[in-house]
Design an enzyme around this catalytic site. Structure first.
Site, PDB file in Angstrom:
ATOM      1  N   HIS A  37      45.508  55.180  43.763  1.00 55.92           N
ATOM      2  CA  HIS A  37      44.427  55.022  44.741  1.00 55.92           C
ATOM      3  C   HIS A  37      44.569  53.694  45.483  1.00 55.92           C
ATOM      4  O   HIS A  37      44.374  53.623  46.698  1.00 55.92           O
ATOM      5  CB  HIS A  37      43.068  55.035  44.035  1.00 55.92           C
ATOM      6  CG  HIS A  37      42.731  56.311  43.344  1.00 55.92           C
ATOM      7  ND1 HIS A  37      42.686  56.427  41.977  1.00 55.92           N
ATOM      8  CD2 HIS A  37      42.411  57.536  43.832  1.00 55.92           C
ATOM      9  CE1 HIS A  37      42.348  57.654  41.659  1.00 55.92           C
ATOM     10  NE2 HIS A  37      42.174  58.360  42.751  1.00 55.92           N
ATOM     11  N   GLN A 148      50.203  62.104  48.624  1.00 49.94           N
ATOM     12  CA  GLN A 148      51.144  63.229  48.483  1.00 49.94           C
ATOM     13  C   GLN A 148      51.069  63.855  47.096  1.00 49.94           C
ATOM     14  O   GLN A 148      51.480  64.985  46.884  1.00 49.94           O
ATOM     15  CB  GLN A 148      52.573  62.758  48.758  1.00 49.94           C
ATOM     16  CG  GLN A 148      53.562  63.911  48.898  1.00 49.94           C
ATOM     17  CD  GLN A 148      54.985  63.497  48.588  1.00 49.94           C
ATOM     18  OE1 GLN A 148      55.458  62.476  49.078  1.00 49.94           O
ATOM     19  NE2 GLN A 148      55.684  64.283  47.777  1.00 49.94           N
TER      20      GLN A 148
HETATM   21  P1  AMP Z   1      41.275  61.808  43.516  1.00 54.10           P
HETATM   22  O1  AMP Z   1      40.386  60.647  43.194  1.00 54.10           O
HETATM   23  O2  AMP Z   1      42.070  62.306  42.377  1.00 54.10           O
HETATM   24  O3  AMP Z   1      40.547  62.874  44.305  1.00 54.10           O
HETATM   25  O4  AMP Z   1      42.341  61.229  44.532  1.00 54.10           O
HETATM   26  C1  AMP Z   1      41.969  60.562  45.701  1.00 54.10           C
HETATM   27  C2  AMP Z   1      43.192  60.390  46.558  1.00 54.10           C
HETATM   28  O5  AMP Z   1      44.163  59.627  45.851  1.00 54.10           O
HETATM   29  C3  AMP Z   1      43.866  61.727  46.897  1.00 54.10           C
HETATM   30  O6  AMP Z   1      44.271  61.698  48.253  1.00 54.10           O
HETATM   31  C4  AMP Z   1      45.041  61.770  45.952  1.00 54.10           C
HETATM   32  O7  AMP Z   1      46.124  62.526  46.436  1.00 54.10           O
HETATM   33  C5  AMP Z   1      45.403  60.298  45.871  1.00 54.10           C
HETATM   34  N1  AMP Z   1      46.164  60.023  44.657  1.00 54.10           N
HETATM   35  C6  AMP Z   1      45.828  60.360  43.390  1.00 54.10           C
HETATM   36  N2  AMP Z   1      46.816  59.997  42.528  1.00 54.10           N
HETATM   37  C7  AMP Z   1      47.791  59.428  43.281  1.00 54.10           C
HETATM   38  C8  AMP Z   1      49.076  58.861  42.990  1.00 54.10           C
HETATM   39  N3  AMP Z   1      49.543  58.819  41.758  1.00 54.10           N
HETATM   40  N4  AMP Z   1      49.809  58.369  44.014  1.00 54.10           N
HETATM   41  C9  AMP Z   1      49.339  58.426  45.287  1.00 54.10           C
HETATM   42  N5  AMP Z   1      48.137  58.941  45.618  1.00 54.10           N
HETATM   43  C10 AMP Z   1      47.373  59.428  44.642  1.00 54.10           C
END
Ligand code: AMP
Length: 280
Positions: A37, A148
């Site tokens: 994030h 991604q």
């Molecule tokens: P989430 O809180 O899981 O809904 O994720 C929020 C954003 O962070 C989304 O756009 C995810 O794709 C991105 N995200 C989550 N994990 C990763 C990671 N390991 N690397 C890059 N972006 C991430």
């Protein structure tokens, strides 16, 4: 850094920024923030003048038997990360404010939302698109940053932006991984130390598939079998799907040839983990 819960206050601030010709960037998250994030937040910081990180565990993208109630909620630590990344605002509305009792309108992607993750989680992308559009309408961003890591989500959101003529630029930011290759995810916190030690096998299997493709293997059935064998042979993860797909449309490739994206979903103890590797 401001912390804003109210939809009205968030929109009023966004409107004021727009009057001042400030470029607004939104990074939508569900909290439980980690380095993945943070990389989106840092990318967002460079993409405009005002940076809003939303933290909202969106109930409508979880299925009835999924982990909504026990999803990691770590607001104090999240605040620190947002500050570190240079956010101007954390927007953290309540579920009641976002989905009042009378709520009755959804954005539902069709084909892109019904394959892969959409097949496993039938209402997932409807929940995603609806919250993303609502956030766009409240935060009024010029640019939004997505990871991604959620490959299909990026395509679904881009499709929605095109289909509904939304004036928002979408940036896709690369996957951040732990030293053993496991893609960082809020859900990794569910893994016991012993299971966590085996989880690097998911990425290793994807890298082996990439090598096999570079070596000229083209049969999806064979490549899929190898990925499954590696993951299931070396960990307790059960593979739900492995797919070699066109990176733009996510249509299955009958003959696997770069550019391709290999997408995988695995399961352990009722929790799903997803990962992918783009092979150019
Ligand atoms: P989430 O809180 O899981 O809904 O994720 C929020 C954003 O962070 C989304 O756009 C995810 O794709 C991105 N995200 C989550 N994990 C990763 C990671 N390991 N690397 C890059 N972006 C991430």
């Amino acid at each position: 850094m401001k912390i804003i819960k109210s939809l009205k206050s968030m929109r009023a601030l966004a409107q004021q920024w727009r009057r001042e010709a400030q470029k607004i960037v939104l990074v939508p998250t569900m909290g439980g923030l980690h380095e993945g994030h943070l990389s989106l937040i840092r990318r967002g910081r460079k993409a405009g003048d005002k940076l809003v990180v939303s933290i909202f565990v969106n109930p409508t993208q979880f299925g009835p038997r999924e982990d909504y109630s026990r999803y990691p909620r770590t607001f104090t630590a999240d605040k620190q990360k947002c500050r570190e990344g240079g956010a101007d605002v954390i927007f953290c509305p309540t579920a009641e404010a976002i989905y009042p009792d009378k709520f009755d309108t959804w954005v539902s992607p069709d084909v892109t939302g019904s394959i892969l993750e959409g097949a496993a989680r039938p209402t997932h992308f409807r929940g995603v698109c609806t919250i993303v559009l609502k956030l766009f309408n409240i935060v009024l961003p010029h640019t939004a940053v997505f990871g991604q890591k959620d490959y299909q989500q990026c395509l679904v959101v881009k499709r929605m932006v095109d289909d509904l003529n939304l004036p928002v630029r979408i940036i896709v930011s690369p996957i951040i991984r732990a030293a053993d290759g496991l893609a960082l995810s809020s859900r990794n916190a569910y893994l016991s130390p012993a299971r966590r030690r085996t989880a690097g096998v998911i990425y290793r299997a994807l890298c082996e598939a990439k090598k096999a493709i570079k070596d000229g293997k083209t049969q999806p059935a064979l490549l899929t079998r190898e990925v499954r064998k590696t993951i299931e042979g070396e960990s307790e993860f059960q593979v739900e799907y492995v797919e070699f797909a066109d990176p733009q449309t996510l249509k299955k490739q009958k003959t696997v040839q770069p550019p391709t994206v290999v997408l995988v979903a695995v399961r352990l103890g009722g929790i799903r983990f997803i990962d992918n590797l783009l092979i150019k």
